[in-house]
Design a protein around this motif. Structure first.
Motif, PDB file in Angstrom:
ATOM      1  N   LEU A  75       0.814  -1.210   0.000  1.00  0.00           N
ATOM      2  CA  LEU A  75       0.000   0.000   0.000  1.00  0.00           C
ATOM      3  C   LEU A  75       0.854   1.269   0.000  1.00  0.00           C
ATOM      4  O   LEU A  75       0.436   2.294  -0.540  1.00  0.00           O
ATOM      5  N   HIS A  76       2.039   1.205   0.577  1.00  0.00           N
ATOM      6  CA  HIS A  76       2.901   2.376   0.615  1.00  0.00           C
ATOM      7  C   HIS A  76       3.680   2.559  -0.684  1.00  0.00           C
ATOM      8  O   HIS A  76       4.311   3.591  -0.883  1.00  0.00           O
ATOM      9  N   GLY A  77       3.653   1.551  -1.548  1.00  0.00           N
ATOM     10  CA  GLY A  77       4.342   1.657  -2.828  1.00  0.00           C
ATOM     11  C   GLY A  77       5.774   1.179  -2.803  1.00  0.00           C
ATOM     12  O   GLY A  77       6.564   1.545  -3.688  1.00  0.00           O
ATOM     13  N   ASP A  78       6.142   0.359  -1.806  1.00  0.00           N
ATOM     14  CA  ASP A  78       7.512  -0.136  -1.688  1.00  0.00           C
ATOM     15  C   ASP A  78       7.641  -1.508  -2.333  1.00  0.00           C
ATOM     16  O   ASP A  78       6.652  -2.201  -2.594  1.00  0.00           O
ATOM     17  N   PHE A  79       8.876  -1.929  -2.565  1.00  0.00           N
ATOM     18  CA  PHE A  79       9.173  -3.210  -3.211  1.00  0.00           C
ATOM     19  C   PHE A  79      10.319  -3.866  -2.473  1.00  0.00           C
ATOM     20  O   PHE A  79      11.265  -3.188  -2.067  1.00  0.00           O
ATOM     21  N   PRO A  80      10.259  -5.197  -2.272  1.00  0.00           N
ATOM     22  CA  PRO A  80       9.219  -6.158  -2.657  1.00  0.00           C
ATOM     23  C   PRO A  80       8.099  -6.215  -1.618  1.00  0.00           C
ATOM     24  O   PRO A  80       8.246  -5.676  -0.528  1.00  0.00           O
TER      25      PRO A  80
END
Length: 323
Positions: free
Chosen positions: A17-22
């Motif tokens: 949801l925060h847009g981080d990866f992975p």
């Protein structure tokens, strides 16, 4: 036998949801990819955020206690992992050594009650803590989290704990983890991520009979040294090696700490990407790169750091561990 001692299975709603990866990894995909590279066994545990948190805060990257989708930290995630490994895909899961995750600060008695239920139904081999993302001071393991020390002692299983040396990380300092290990000599501990190459901490691991370290996410940590990032020990405290060559660093660590070094990939976190402070931060590696750095060492070194030391840490005698 080749054991990868540090892997996440499942999904992380905070990262997604925060847009981080992975933000996710499947058991079958992990074993298919790693198995093709020669790995035979995996220590596995859930991702870090849990459904008992207030998930409405995740899009802003904020951590808050529930109300959430669940009421007990990691109750859902631990059961989900163990069911995937031992009921949904037992033919693959038999190659895994699951650890349960705990939050050392929140609802610890309720967590312990859930772990007792799981212990009656499933096998698991240790306890994992990632207190940085949880914003839960690892020192709370000696207070409200002491119930987990008691369970580890009763079950004779080790801890694997995310470690940091970054000045702004208030929750997972490597020296605090080693203080806990020193205060509990009858429990085994592993400080993850090579203590961020902090030689003082690595030397302390060497001196403590109940402490080990793993080198999870090794290649991107070497990259962090070259980029002079603050998550790595500063030069005055840094283990001396050639960080432009991750294979050289593995060889040097294995020579300096022959019985305390365990190899792990941190899959899928051998890569990391996020927007931090308005800038995109990308640290990218691959399973293949992690394995290449490992296999640059002689066979006997590989066997020691990717099997012998890990079996000793787990108190498992040999290849028959999952029979």
């Amino acid at each position: 036998m080749l054991i990868d001692c540090h892997n996440h299975i499942g999904a992380d709603l905070l990262f997604y949801l925060h847009g981080d990866f992975p933000y996710a990894q499947q058991l079958v995909d992990m074993t298919h990819m790693g198995g093709a590279l020669g790995i035979t066994h995996w220590v596995v545990f859930p991702f870090v955020s849990y459904a008992a948190m207030d998930v409405t805060k995740f899009r802003k990257g904020e951590i808050a206690d529930g109300p959430g989708l669940e009421s007990v930290p990691y109750a859902f995630e631990n059961r989900r992992l163990l069911e995937e490994c031992q009921r949904l895909f037992p033919e693959v899961g038999e190659k895994t050594l699951p650890f349960v995750m705990v939050d050392p600060m929140r609802h610890t008695d309720a967590q312990a009650a859930e772990l007792l239920k799981l212990r009656s139904e499933f096998r698991f081999h240790g306890i994992k803590i990632q207190s940085t993302i949880l914003q839960a001071d690892i020192k709370r393991l000696m207070h409200e989290g002491r119930v987990f020390l008691d369970l580890a002692r009763e079950w004779d299983v080790p801890f694997l704990i995310h470690s940091s040396v970054a000045p702004d990380d208030l929750w997972a300092q490597a020296h605090d983890i080693l203080d806990i290990a020193e205060a509990n000599p009858d429990i085994r501990f592993c400080a993850a991520h090579s203590c961020r190459f902090d030689k003082e901490c690595l030397d302390r691991v060497q001196a403590l009979p109940n402490a080990w370290f793993d080198n999870s996410a090794h290649c991107i940590h070497c990259d962090c040294v070259l980029k002079e990032m603050p998550n790595i020990a500063p030069p005055a405290r840094r283990f001396d090696s050639d960080y432009s060559d991750p294979a050289r660093v593995i060889a040097d660590l294995a020579a300096a700490y022959p019985d305390k070094f365990m190899w792990g990939s941190d899959s899928p976190f051998y890569s990391y990407a996020a927007q931090l402070g308005g800038k995109v931060v990308k640290l990218i590696s691959t399973y293949e790169r992690e394995m290449a750095a490992l296999h640059a060492s002689p066979v006997e070194v590989v066997r020691r750091i990717a099997a012998t030391n890990t079996l000793k840490y787990l108190k498992l005698p040999d290849e028959s561990i999952l029979a």
